[in-house]
Design an enzyme around this catalytic site. Sequence first.
Site, PDB file in Angstrom:
ATOM      1  N   GLU A 126       9.419   8.321 -17.215  1.00  0.00           N
ATOM      2  CA  GLU A 126       7.923   8.778 -17.506  1.00  0.00           C
ATOM      3  C   GLU A 126       7.624   8.354 -18.718  1.00  0.00           C
ATOM      4  O   GLU A 126       6.402   7.831 -18.996  1.00  0.00           O
ATOM      5  CB  GLU A 126       7.969  10.158 -17.294  1.00  0.00           C
ATOM      6  CG  GLU A 126       8.136  10.719 -15.847  1.00  0.00           C
ATOM      7  CD  GLU A 126       8.019  11.913 -15.539  1.00  0.00           C
ATOM      8  OE1 GLU A 126       7.166  12.615 -15.756  1.00  0.00           O
ATOM      9  OE2 GLU A 126       9.238  12.420 -15.365  1.00  0.00           O
ATOM     10  N   LYS A 132      15.666  21.678 -11.405  1.00  0.00           N
ATOM     11  CA  LYS A 132      14.832  20.389 -11.726  1.00  0.00           C
ATOM     12  C   LYS A 132      15.894  19.351 -12.405  1.00  0.00           C
ATOM     13  O   LYS A 132      16.724  19.883 -13.309  1.00  0.00           O
ATOM     14  CB  LYS A 132      13.725  20.730 -12.520  1.00  0.00           C
ATOM     15  CG  LYS A 132      12.480  21.427 -11.816  1.00  0.00           C
ATOM     16  CD  LYS A 132      11.876  20.409 -11.019  1.00  0.00           C
ATOM     17  CE  LYS A 132      10.911  19.278 -11.440  1.00  0.00           C
ATOM     18  NZ  LYS A 132       9.587  19.950 -12.244  1.00  0.00           N
ATOM     19  N   SER A 147      14.630  21.506 -16.591  1.00  0.00           N
ATOM     20  CA  SER A 147      13.291  21.940 -16.958  1.00  0.00           C
ATOM     21  C   SER A 147      13.663  23.265 -17.668  1.00  0.00           C
ATOM     22  O   SER A 147      14.615  23.717 -17.539  1.00  0.00           O
ATOM     23  CB  SER A 147      12.874  22.315 -15.576  1.00  0.00           C
ATOM     24  OG  SER A 147      11.725  23.546 -15.622  1.00  0.00           O
ATOM     25  N   HIS A 164       0.699  -1.060   0.111  1.00  0.00           N
ATOM     26  CA  HIS A 164       0.019  -0.001   0.126  1.00  0.00           C
ATOM     27  C   HIS A 164       0.849   1.168  -0.132  1.00  0.00           C
ATOM     28  O   HIS A 164       0.493   2.371   0.435  1.00  0.00           O
ATOM     29  CB  HIS A 164      -0.833   0.034   1.285  1.00  0.00           C
ATOM     30  CG  HIS A 164      -1.655  -1.229   1.559  1.00  0.00           C
ATOM     31  ND1 HIS A 164      -3.007  -1.503   0.852  1.00  0.00           N
ATOM     32  CD2 HIS A 164      -1.222  -2.564   2.144  1.00  0.00           C
ATOM     33  CE1 HIS A 164      -3.143  -2.809   1.309  1.00  0.00           C
ATOM     34  NE2 HIS A 164      -2.363  -3.252   1.977  1.00  0.00           N
TER      35      HIS A 164
END
Length: 457
Positions: free
Chosen positions: A290, A283, A277, A156
């Site tokens: 992804e 970043k 970024s 979980h």
Amino acid sequence: MEKMWAGRFSQALDGTADDFNASLRFDSRMYEQDIRGSMAHASMLGAQGIISTEDAALIIQTLGEILQDLKDGNLTFDEGGEDIHMFVEAELTHRIGEVGKRLHTARSRNDQVALDLRLYLRDETMGIIEQLRGLLTVLADSAERYADTIMPGYTHLQRAQPVTLGHHLMAYAMMFIRDIERMTDAVCRMNYSPLGCCALAGTTYPTDRRAVAQKLGFDGVTLNSLDGVSDRDFCLELMNAYATAMMHLSRFSEEIVLWCSWEFRFVELSDAYSTGSSIMPQKKNPDMAELIRGKTGRTYGNLMALYTTLKGLPLAYNKDMQEDKEAVFDSVDTLKMCLSVFTPMLATMKVHPERMRQAAAGGFINATDCADYLVKKGMAFRTAYKITGELVALCIREGTDLEHLPLETYREHSELFDTDLYDAIRLENCVAKRSSEGGTAPDSVRAQIAYVRQFLG
Ligand code: ARG
């Protein structure tokens, strides 16, 4: 260009309809398989006396030259070609005239395309399996390096019990082994030649389908000609195997995305596999992971698209089936591309064992071991479970953890607690004691690694 089937028609095909109908744009990638298939077919036609051996020899030689010219870029796919089968045959006839027109004896594009697709998918799947084996090697090497590296194991997404990074990596190795087995299995079932089924009903010529099959490395021939030309189960099976492998890469990618977030900071991806970024200077984004996660969706879509295309088709061949190719090609391309990025990304990923250890130390991840301690001293598990739960609640109230709770406090809850408790709940011991087969203990993990290495041979 005049169509091969122009004889039956009095009017030319409308331009837009022609474009709509054509598949050369995407099926040209099967040129090598198409030519290999035609060479085997021509050789059989010659051997069976269906065409002369001289004609067969000339056809085979010229097909070889066409193949070489396509490979060298000396021959390009002209826009007007309908599909790869028509293109190669037209080129052959262009080069050797009437003799070239004999190639299509005792054959149809229907069995030809079914053959090409099987040959193509066999080649590509072998390549994908090699890529997966490369990934397994990286996993086995890393698992060895991190066989003792403690990290939190989750259920979980809540800290559950300590595991090792080696154990976690081996979980993925098991998935990729199953992927290889699934693909190998599908290739075995696919490895029967449909050539010679012809349009749908077989042929009146004295062909030798088995000789062609053998020459092309098949284990036999498809046994029903209607099925041979209309079966695309092998595409579905392989696309399912590809989609499942993508799902595994996607789950792994998801974890990598989490792990390199500043909240976790378990790992850091190499600059070579990260992006920045356009606005936020701090970043470092895990775009590759992804994208792999994102691209998984299209492989599911391709699989569903082909299932849907096939569901209403009467026997035998229908033009709808031309739609199989873009779907299956896209799945092949996507999986290959993802593997070629994922494996080096993983191999160059920096691990922060101290951060993993730190995260494992919080969150009462050793509570099960505390309960097990009482059980080993004779208490019933349910009672031990309840007492440990109360101790955890107490720790949370007082802002401490099980390692730092004084023995007196423990003893207020049960007389069975003694100084050896602290050893029993040390994370290294929690991990080392889970030595059941498949468990997280370093020795169990080493047995898993040995299995993977043996699989790799
Ligand atoms: N381009 C076609 C395909 O991809 C080849 C088979 C065409 N056969 C036919 N009878 N029109 O399916």
